[in-house]
Each structure stands twice: as structure tokens, then as C-alpha cells.
Write a protein that holds these residues in place. Structure first.
Motif: not given
Length: 245
Positions: A164-191
Motif C-alpha cells: 500500500g506504500q508508494i515507490a519513491a523512485r523507479p525500482l528494479v526487479a531483484g532489489q530488496a525493499l529498503r525504507q528510502p525506496m518507499l513513501k506513504t500515500p498522501d492523506l491530504f494536500r498542501a493547503g
């Protein structure tokens, strides 16, 4: 799973090898090394490594393996009665690092560094295929496998919180998932208007404010309150901002 690198040494073999290295360096000026001195040096080196690695790997389900580099063959070291292993400032027994060895009782003081690579194999999630930046990850995007946690400084994602998290950058097959690769979906926008919950000992006060940036669960955001005051808080799973008083 078989070892990914067949030349790795188990920790006990590392201890024995380091003991041999220390003895060779201590006697490199043609001084005779007594059996007692040999035993003392081996014991000191082994005890130090045992303690240091135990502290690093405490409470982690990891299989530790170590490979040892070599010193500059041009080095010539004077005999030494006591060699002290140490970890240089800013270093840690994780990934590519180095172990310091210094003579603390000898006619000539010397200090050398031994290259060491510490690998820590444990469970992680590995991508089954490429994932585009901004895509939401699903259960089908990764499978569990044993990986070297120490291959990268960034922490691995060992549980299923990545779904359910979002890829923070393009990810490649075979990579182990690490924390900087992911970000949580925005629940609200600026403003956006958001709910702010200020909590103290035994009470909670709810008010409204304007988010100064987009925010997802677990992120820290700044909010402008109706009176103009700006506060910071953590976004909870419901999209409200929790502020501790």
C-alpha cells in the motif's frame, strides 16, 4: 539458502585468521613470539570481536558472515607485547568497514587497519519485477527471500508494512525493499483543512488548521492554526495531526 559468496569466512575462522595476522605483524621484525604471547593476542582479538558483533546483532534474526582483506604488504611492524583491537571513530561492524589494531606495549608504537566486510543475512522482501516511480505496491510485487541487510546502509523493510506504500523512485526487479525506496500515500494536500489533536496529561483538545504541506501517515507536518500560530505534529492513520503538549 546457500551462501551468496563462497569465500566468506564464519566468525570463528575470522577470529583464528586475525590471531595469525596479529602474530605475524608482531614478529615481523624477526622477534620471537612466545606461546603465551600468541595465546594472549588471539584471546584479546577473539573476545573483542565476539563482544562487538554480539552488540551489533543483538535481537536481530541474522546470520553473520565476515570476509577479511589484507594489509599493505610493504608494512613492517616492530615486535609488540600487547595489541589492542578497536573500531575506528565513525565506523561500525556492518558492511564494508575496517578494524584497527594498535600496539600499546612495545618499543615502537604502531597502528594499522585491517579491511573487513561484515554480511548479515536475514529475511526481507525482494521485488518480483520493475515498479514505476509513484506506483502503489501490492502484495504481488515482492516475495520473501534471504538477503544481506548490510549490503546497503539503508534499513531493510522486514515486515509487510510496504504493501500500500508508494515507490519513491523507479525500482528494479531483484532489489530488496529498503525504507528510502518507499513513501506513504498522501492523506491530504498542501493547503487542506486538517484536524489537529493536541494531547497532554489526561486531556486532548481538537481544533482545525491549514496544512502547509502534503502529508501521509507517520510523517511530520506543519500546520497553521486559525490564530496564525504554526505547530508541528505527526499525521495519524485517520489524517489528523497529533501534537504533543
Amino acid at each position: 539458502m546457500p551462501s551468496l559468496i563462497p569465500t566468506l569466512l564464519p566468525l570463528r575462522a575470522l577470529h583464528a585468521l586475525l590471531g595469525c595476522f596479529v602474530l605475524a605483524w608482531a614478529g615481523s621484525a624477526a622477534a620471537q613470539v612466545s606461546p603465551q604471547m600468541a595465546a594472549d593476542l588471539s584471546a584479546i582479538t577473539q573476545r573483542w570481536l565476539d563482544d562487538a558483533l554480539a552488540q551489533n546483532a543483538q535481537a536481530l534474526p541474522l546470520r553473520m558472515e565476515v570476509s577479511v582483506g589484507t594489509l599493505d604488504p610493504r608494512l613492517t611492524l616492530a615486535p609488540c607485547a600487547r595489541v589492542q583491537p578497536y573500531l575506528p571513530a565513525g565506523s561500525k561492524l556492518w558492511g564494508r568497514t575496517r578494524l584497527g589494531l594498535k600496539c600499546v606495549e612495545g618499543a615502537v608504537a604502531w597502528n594499522v587497519f585491517l579491511p573487513v566486510t561484515v554480511r548479515a543475512f536475514g529475511p526481507a522482501w525482494v521485488l518480483n519485477g520493475n515498479v514505476a516511480s509513484g506506483a502503489v505496491l501490492t502484495q504481488a510485487d515482492a516475495s520473501q527471500a534471504e538477503v544481506d541487510w548490510a549490503a546497503d546502509a539503508a534499513p531493510v523493510v522486514a515486515n509487510e508494512s510496504w504493501v500500500g506504500q508508494i515507490a519513491a523512485r523507479p525500482l528494479v526487479a531483484g532489489q530488496a525493499l529498503r525504507q528510502p525506496m518507499l513513501k506513504t500515500p498522501d492523506l491530504f494536500r498542501a493547503g487542506a483543512q486538517v484536524r489537529v489533536v493536541a494531547q497532554g496529561p489526561g486531556f486532548a483538545v481538537t481544533s482545525a488548521g491549514q496544512a502547509l504541506s502534503a502529508g501521509g501517515a507517520g510523517q511530520i507536518v506543519r500546520v497553521r492554526m486559525d490564530n496564525g500560530r504554526i505547530v508541528s505534529g505527526i499525521v495519524n492513520e485517520n489524517g489528523a495531526i497529533d501534537v504533543a503538549l
